[in-house]
Design an enzyme around this catalytic site. Structure first.
Site, PDB file in Angstrom:
ATOM      1  N   LYS A   1       1.113  -1.505   0.093  1.00 12.61           N
ATOM      2  CA  LYS A   1       0.252  -0.577  -0.058  1.00 12.61           C
ATOM      3  C   LYS A   1       0.897   1.330   0.030  1.00 12.61           C
ATOM      4  CE  LYS A   1      -3.798   1.572   2.715  1.00 12.61           C
ATOM      5  NZ  LYS A   1      -5.160   1.212   3.820  1.00 12.61           N
TER       6      LYS A   1
ATOM      7  N   SER B   1      -9.670   1.214   3.577  1.00 14.69           N
ATOM      8  CA  SER B   1      -8.578   2.378   2.574  1.00 14.69           C
ATOM      9  C   SER B   1      -7.723   1.564   1.923  1.00 14.69           C
ATOM     10  CB  SER B   1      -7.932   3.536   3.328  1.00 14.69           C
ATOM     11  OG  SER B   1      -7.319   2.943   4.093  1.00 14.69           O
TER      12      SER B   1
ATOM     13  N   SER C   1      -9.743  -1.384   7.121  1.00  9.45           N
ATOM     14  CA  SER C   1      -9.374  -0.767   5.864  1.00  9.45           C
ATOM     15  C   SER C   1      -8.550  -1.661   5.363  1.00  9.45           C
ATOM     16  CB  SER C   1      -8.079   0.652   6.105  1.00  9.45           C
ATOM     17  OG  SER C   1      -8.950   1.672   6.221  1.00  9.45           O
TER      18      SER C   1
END
Length: 452
Positions: free
Chosen positions: A81, A159, A183
């Site tokens: 990420k 997210s 997330s």
């Protein structure tokens, strides 16, 4: 992925050890998926490390041929990420507000540990700007679509949106995410894969872009419980050994949370969740309804602002002064609300959290896990959240069940529990604070029962 390709980390490791494939072949297949113009790679990834990934894969093949592979997982491609530091790369957190930031001087320990084990980092995946939403929408780099109903275009969850879509679509065998309110688990649920949230202190946050220092945790998204267990163990600094065989679901005591997490379920969520409970009960699990009054106290405790907004504002206020116009307005508004929280309310929140954690622990003692749907909704249409009111409503719903685990600082995992062809639904299991190894065992047993 093509049927001839390995599906899990274990299958990939076995194929590599047997000489049935190479790290270079696995990496080239993943890069081909990323580059496919008909796929989601352009939205799932912000940066692709094509040349470096190929070179790493070739190096791992050479080490394996010489009997020097650093671990069984050497040469398996994964993604990270865009909030993990990589030496020489910008850490932008899915935002253009940090487009002029200097490259990181060092790699985050959690990523460096995986690299030392020989994993191949394909690139940096897309995410909600600064990780502050459960929807997966990013106006700067695009919104990757959930694998389900691509014609409509469904939210991937956030997210860690890019990590989930990349993993589901064969762009690597797993993706590293972060989990502050769900997330890792929300996008796993909306994309039909497994998402893991460890006890927060388990994996060091060093070298990652923060959202909330109180709630942040780092975890993987992958295609099986065992995949997540391998990655979590390495990220936490443990020996990268294969998971041990685990027992059956029979005899496990599972508490089904009641009340706060039970409102507003889609029909598909209700059907899949109840069917899962019935299957587990038939397999010998002791499935019991569990009323925990402390659940209802969590939104009351957060009513004055919560940890995420206040702690995010403390980190962002200088950047907002310099680059306010480069923020997603919806993310900016949430961060700015944190500046309105008085110190006295923050201190009261710390006190309330400690009390709620203690009360919840007392009521759930004796259960192997407490369970709920990961999200009350199947993936909503991306177009639905273009409306400001719907953006807020859906975001709160998607975050509601998962954020419980962050507030309580417990480990938690989301497993897919829908049937093939159905909208994806996640089945969430939550363990005790520090009970990560036990929860992995429980989740593996549940996963096996659902696959039987």
């Amino acid at each position: 992925m093509p049927a001839t390709m390995p599906h899990t980390l274990a299958e990939a490791a076995e194929a590599l050890a047997a000489g049935c494939t190479t790290a270079e072949a696995l990496t080239e297949a993943a890069l081909a998926h990323i580059a496919d113009p008909a796929g989601e790679g352009g939205r799932a990834f912000i940066t692709v490390h094509g040349d470096v990934a190929r070179a790493t894969a070739r190096a791992m093949d050479g080490l394996r041929a010489a009997g020097l592979a650093p671990s069984p997982w050497a040469g398996i491609p994964i993604s990270i990420k865009d909030l993990y530091d990589e030496a020489g790369q910008q850490t932008r957190g899915g935002s253009v507000a940090l487009s002029d930031i200097a490259p990181a001087a060092a790699t985050a320990p959690s990523v460096a540990r995986l690299q030392r084990a020989g994993f191949v980092v394909l690139g940096r995946t897309n995410m909600v700007e600064f990780a502050f939403s459960g929807l997966g929408v990013n106006p700067h780099f695009g919104t990757p679509r959930s694998p389900w109903d691509r014609a409509t275009g469904r939210l991937p969850g956030g997210s860690s949106s890019g990590a989930a879509v990349a993993t589901a679509d064969g762009m690597g065998f797993a993706g590293l995410g972060s989990d502050t309110g769900g997330s890792c688990r929300i996008p796993a649920a909306l994309c039909g894969i497994v998402g893991w949230k460890p006890t927060a202190s388990r994996v060091p946050l060093t070298g990652t872009l923060p959202l909330s220092s109180t709630l942040d945790s780092l975890g993987p998204l992958a295609r099986s419980v065992a995949c997540c267990e391998v990655l979590d163990g390495i990220m936490a600094g443990e020996d990268p050994a294969p998971p041990q065989p685990l027992g059956p679901v029979a005899g496990l005591r599972l508490g089904v949370l009641q009340g706060y997490v039970c409102d507003g379920w889609d029909a598909g969520v209700t059907e899949a969740f109840e069917r899962t409970l019935s299957r587990l009960s038939a397999a010998g699990a002791r499935v019991e309804k569990l009323a925990v009054p402390e659940l209802a106290e969590i939104p009351q405790a957060n009513a004055t602002g919560g940890f995420a907004a206040s702690e995010a504002f403390a980190w962002h206020r200088g950047l907002i002064e310099r680059a306010r116009d480069r923020y997603d307005p919806r993310i900016l508004a949430r961060i700015l609300r944190g500046g309105q929280m008085p110190a006295a309310d923050y201190i009261a929140l710390l006190r309330d959290r400690a009390r709620i954690i203690a009360g919840f622990a007392a009521r759930t003692a004796g259960f192997d896990a407490v369970v709920s749907p990961t999200c009350p909704l199947v993936p909503p249409a991306i177009a639905a959240v273009e409306d400001e009111a719907e953006y807020g409503r859906i975001n709160l719903l998607l975050l509601r069940n998962t954020s419980v685990g962050n507030f309580l600082d417990r480990c938690a995992i989301s497993l897919p529990c829908h049937r093939p062809g159905e909208a994806p639904v996640g089945f969430q299991l939550m363990g005790e604070h520090g009970g990560d190894a036990r929860l992995f065992a429980v989740a593996a047993a549940v996963e096996a029962a659902l696959a039987a």
